[in-house]
Design a protein around this motif. Structure first.
Motif, PDB file in Angstrom:
ATOM      1  N   GLU A  16       0.834  -1.206   0.000  1.00 15.81           N
ATOM      2  CA  GLU A  16       0.000   0.000   0.000  1.00 15.81           C
ATOM      3  C   GLU A  16       0.868   1.255   0.000  1.00 15.81           C
ATOM      4  O   GLU A  16       0.569   2.234  -0.701  1.00 15.81           O
ATOM      5  CB  GLU A  16      -0.924  -0.009   1.217  1.00 15.81           C
ATOM      6  N   TYR A  29       2.406   1.735  -3.489  1.00 17.26           N
ATOM      7  CA  TYR A  29       1.406   2.249  -4.427  1.00 17.26           C
ATOM      8  C   TYR A  29       1.137   3.732  -4.190  1.00 17.26           C
ATOM      9  O   TYR A  29       1.125   4.543  -5.134  1.00 17.26           O
ATOM     10  CB  TYR A  29       0.123   1.436  -4.291  1.00 17.26           C
ATOM     11  N   ASP A  30       0.935   4.112  -2.929  1.00 16.35           N
ATOM     12  CA  ASP A  30       0.605   5.503  -2.621  1.00 16.35           C
ATOM     13  C   ASP A  30       1.749   6.457  -2.963  1.00 16.35           C
ATOM     14  O   ASP A  30       1.515   7.597  -3.387  1.00 16.35           O
ATOM     15  CB  ASP A  30       0.255   5.640  -1.133  1.00 16.35           C
ATOM     16  N   LYS A  85       2.166   6.108  -7.321  1.00 18.83           N
ATOM     17  CA  LYS A  85       1.076   6.255  -8.291  1.00 18.83           C
ATOM     18  C   LYS A  85       1.048   7.682  -8.844  1.00 18.83           C
ATOM     19  O   LYS A  85       1.460   8.639  -8.177  1.00 18.83           O
ATOM     20  CB  LYS A  85      -0.269   5.911  -7.651  1.00 18.83           C
ATOM     21  N   ASP A 115       0.060  11.198  -9.521  1.00 18.71           N
ATOM     22  CA  ASP A 115      -0.718  12.091  -8.667  1.00 18.71           C
ATOM     23  C   ASP A 115      -1.521  13.091  -9.489  1.00 18.71           C
ATOM     24  O   ASP A 115      -1.519  13.055 -10.725  1.00 18.71           O
ATOM     25  CB  ASP A 115       0.192  12.809  -7.668  1.00 18.71           C
TER      26      ASP A 115
END
Length: 608
Positions: free
Chosen positions: A223, A226-227, A230, A232
């Motif tokens: 997680e 990914y955050d 990814k 934006d």
């Protein structure tokens, strides 16, 4: 009739021609539909007709015109029926029409720029970003009239030295002797929409530090990965702004042209800093107005469509290089299967690939997007596996060659999730499609259910975690028979390969094509070895010195061979899945270049 249509290579063009003829006379359609009702083309024609007879076309919705129809001029009035992807594109494209980019001296110019721009209308948000240490602000107004008013007030300087084009990109200058714009008091809501300083791509150190805080929780690490990586909001906005600039630059000649991003920039799997793929359609409205007596004067195309596309792109490339601000390093690759123009955009910091009439690629992006929207596991899992593939040098760097690509890795993940009963097959989505879901590109039928809220409920996803899915991905492909089986997302099952290609992944939209035809046999062997190693490492997660994903990315060697269970619950030792003779033969056949690559891989250091 149906047999004739199925035997015709240009089936979908014929369907469209018939539709145009039928809709030219309402009475003819009603009468002839009884003749075609049992034929294979009835549904396509009927779907086009019924949607066209109940819709209103407006100039503000060109994306929906293109995407909500076979050839781009029908829009569903009820937005709740529109696909998730259509709404995403529409909203982002509208943002771009209200946006400007301004180069400033530094991020400290924020308040001055905000005050100046606010004098022309209310501002929705401002984003600060940098390109090669140059500072920029992306400014979105709340309405397009404000942006137009600002552009009317802008000016050129040094007229004798410039080509006086106008665009939505500016420099913010100080004028000697002129007072700066009076600063205005910003409300808390205004401040919330001003994003300074820039959030740049995370560094290796920052990423490693974040992952090290959760070494015993691989799901949490996935997680975080990914955050942090990814694409934006500012990255997405810059991509749609760049597309809008291209579209706007050619509007006088082609008022119905449309330029759309596709690929990683819009499919939900984009990574910060990824390239931008663009496709242009010169005429977004090809329906003839039967009642009009005035016909535009035009020029005829050359002998065939491909030659015309190459000629048009060559001319566009010269215009781009000569006249459009920000564009540089234009390279024409017109002899490729899909001709493209590569260029750098100096003001948005993007590397771009520009093509024409490639709507199949847009529909492919839509398919991947809705798969990602349908389940919260999909995108973090794809990001993690793509990062792993890059870290252990499975995916190549630069131009496509013999190595496995990110796109192919993504399809492998989606197919695996179909086997886990988490994602439906494309055939299931097509069987659930509605008339407004009909899409036909230049080469194939791209019809499938596009409203994610109507997806079938997949029971298994509630019993999984990201960590369990990651582990099972590595185990699944450790046992997969790549030598005889092809991967088909359309059917949702593996099929026997129709030829001897080393890796066979059926094109999800054009099943007869293999999207992994380029992959070399040694790369397939390396992939299998890598997933085996990763499966063993991830199962050592309880060891005291385990770093979770960091061990997998660094391709640390496992302490012992782990026994897993395959789909039939038969005990399988991963080491026994590989024939040593095959590996020895592979090593004996390696070229000097292969050996060099292998040494680099073995001495790998963590990268992001």
């Amino acid at each position: 009739m149906a047999l004739l249509m199925r035997a015709t290579a240009k089936k979908y063009q014929i369907i469209t021609n018939i539709y145009l003829k039928l809709t030219s006379n309402e009475h003819n359609y009603v009468y002839l539909s009884t003749v075609f009702k049992q034929s294979s083309i009835y549904l396509s024609c009927h779907g086009m007709h019924t949607r066209n007879s109940h819709t209103k076309i407006t100039d503000d919705n060109q994306t929906s015109k293109l995407l909500n129809t076979t050839f781009g001029n029908i829009k569903a009035e009820n937005q709740s029926l529109a696909s998730t992807f259509d709404n995403f594109l529409n909203n982002r494209r509208k943002e771009a029409t209200k946006t400007i980019i301004v180069e400033v001296q530094s991020s400290d110019s924020c308040n001055d720029l905000y005050s100046y721009c606010s004098s022309y209308g209310p501002i929705h948000l401002m984003h600060h970003y940098t390109v090669d240490k140059n500072h920029f602000f992306l400014v979105e107004f709340k309405n397009i009239e404000s942006r137009k008013a600002l552009m009317t007030a802008a000016t050129h300087i040094h007229h004798q030295d410039i080509i006086p084009v106008q665009s939505q990109m500016f420099s913010f200058r100080n004028i000697a002797g002129q007072k700066k714009t009076k600063k205005i008091q910003l409300s808390s809501s205004d401040l919330a929409n001003i994003h300074v300083p820039t959030i740049n791509k995370p560094t290796v150190e920052k990423m490693s530090s974040a992952l090290m805080n959760h070494t015993n929780d691989i799901t949490k690490q996935m997680e975080i990965l990914y955050d942090m990586w990814k694409l934006d909001d500012i990255g997405t906005r810059l991509r749609f702004f760049t597309a809008h600039q291209m579209e706007n630059s050619f509007t006088s000649l082609f008022p119905n042209n449309i330029v759309l991003p596709f690929g990683s920039s819009v499919n939900g799997f984009g990574k910060k800093g990824c390239d931008l793929d663009l496709v242009m359609n010169l005429d977004n409205n090809i329906m003839e107005k039967q009642g009009s007596r005035l016909v535009f004067r035009t020029k005829s195309i050359v002998s065939d469509q491909r030659s015309q596309t190459k000629k048009t792109m060559e001319l566009l490339s010269f215009i781009m290089q000569t006249f459009i601000p920000g564009i540089s390093n234009v390279i024409r690759i017109l002899k490729a299967r899909v001709p493209i123009i590569k260029y750098d955009h100096l003001l948005t910091g993007l590397e771009c690939d520009f093509s024409m009439t490639n709507m199949t690629a847009v529909y492919m992006s839509e398919l991947l997007y809705i798969y990602g929207e349908s389940c919260e596991f999909v995108r973090p899992l794809v990001f993690t596996i793509r990062q792993w593939a890059s870290s252990v040098n499975i995916t190549g760097v630069g131009t496509p060659g013999t190595t496995i690509s990110n796109f192919q890795i993504t399809l492998l993940v989606l197919f695996y999730l179909q086997q886990k009963k988490i994602l439906p097959s494309i055939n299931v989505l097509k069987s659930l499609s509605r008339p407004e879901d009909v899409r036909i590109s230049e080469t194939c039928d791209c019809t499938f259910l596009r409203n994610v809220s109507l997806f079938p409920i997949m029971k298994n996803k509630n019993n999984e975690t990201l960590e369990s899915l990651l582990t099972d991905f590595f185990v699944y492909y450790s046992t997969f028979d790549f030598s005889t089986k092809a991967i088909s997302l359309r059917d949702g099952i593996s099929l026997y390969k129709p030829n001897t290609d080393n890796l066979y992944i059926c094109n999800p939209l054009e099943k007869a094509l293999n999207v992994s035809k380029n992959v070399h046999a040694t790369e397939v062997v390396r992939f299998i070895e890598a997933v085996r190693n990763a499966a063993e490492l991830i199962n050592e997660g309880n060891e005291k010195d385990s770093r979770g994903l960091l061990d997998i990315f660094a391709e640390k060697q496992p302490r012992k061979k782990i026994t897993f269970f395959n789909k039939s619950f038969k005990r399988v030792n991963v080491a026994d899945l590989f024939d040593d003779k095959i590996n020895d033969e592979h090593k004996n056949n390696m070229t000097n270049e292969d050996i060099k690559k292998e040494r680099i891989r073995k001495s790998f250091t963590l990268k992001f």
